[in-house]
Design an enzyme around this catalytic site. Structure first.
Site: not given
Ligand code: SAH
Length: 206
Positions: A31, A57-59, A63
């Protein structure tokens, strides 16, 4: 405290993520490659992080939850709307493997360019990054076995439902007010079977 991949995996398992390939994807996708330098120390934390252009940025949990709900598996063709940094796409690419395909649509040109560059740098050449309005999907590569929409809106764009394969699932946060219900739609012939799976906050689909 600096988090490690193992702690993040343990946290996701505790939160109910149970499918091995999804947990493996979170473990193997770095990540840190998808966040700005000043955020690298937070890369393994289970929260969204700023990536510039006012986006995040997504958690990892979110996701993972969306991929479980969409039952994304090996060999599938997947579309993600709102590709952002490309992190969710990298997780999807890991899960679908060499026999599958991943297409992401991102509306902001600088984010699309950066996602393309990051995915290439970590060796995921199979993800196709399309710059444009994801509400229209990406018809040339349809139908899709799964469509993941990573931004919230009041309605599911009908063009996306049209691009869903028979038996395929679309997962999207559908907002009534500020909070969105994570909504899954499964295509069964001419019927679209809809279920809701809890409240989440996402950035809006523009
Ligand atoms: N999944 C991404 C984060 C997504 S944040 C990741 O893992 O990094 C939501 C993204 O949706 C933002 O990058 C935003 O620019 C994009 N977006 C918003 N509206 C859009 C639209 N109509 N079409 C495509 N992308 C859109």
């Amino acid at each position: 405290m600096k988090m490690e991949p193992a702690q993040l995996i343990a946290e996701l398992s505790e939160m109910g993520i149970s499918r091995g390939p999804i947990l493996d994807a979170v473990r193997y996708v770095p990540r840190s490659a998808f966040v700005p330098k000043e955020q690298i120390k937070h890369a393994w934390e289970n929260r969204p992080l700023p990536i510039g252009s006012g986006q995040t940025i997504s958690q990892p949990y979110t996701v993972a939850r969306m991929l479980e709900l969409a039952s994304v598996s090996s060999g599938e063709r997947v579309l993600e709307v709102g590709g952002g940094s490309g992190y969710a796409a990298a997780l999807i690419a890991y899960v679908v493997g060499d026999l599958g395909s991943v297409t992401i649509v991102e509306i902001l040109p600088d984010l699309a360019a950066r996602a393309r560059e990051t995915l290439r740098r970590i060796g995921l050449k199979s993800v196709m990054v399309v710059e444009g309005d994801g509400r229209k999907g990406h018809p040339p590569r349809s139908p899709y076995d799964a469509i993941i929409v990573s931004a919230q809106a009041r309605q599911i764009p009908p063009e996306l439902l049209e691009q869903l394969a028979e038996g395929g699932s679309l997962v999207m946060p559908v907002a009534e007010n500020d909070v969105a219900s994570l909504t899954r739609v499964v295509r069964r012939g001419e019927r679209f079977v809809t279920t809701r799976h809890g409240a989440y906050a996402f950035v809006p689909l523009v």
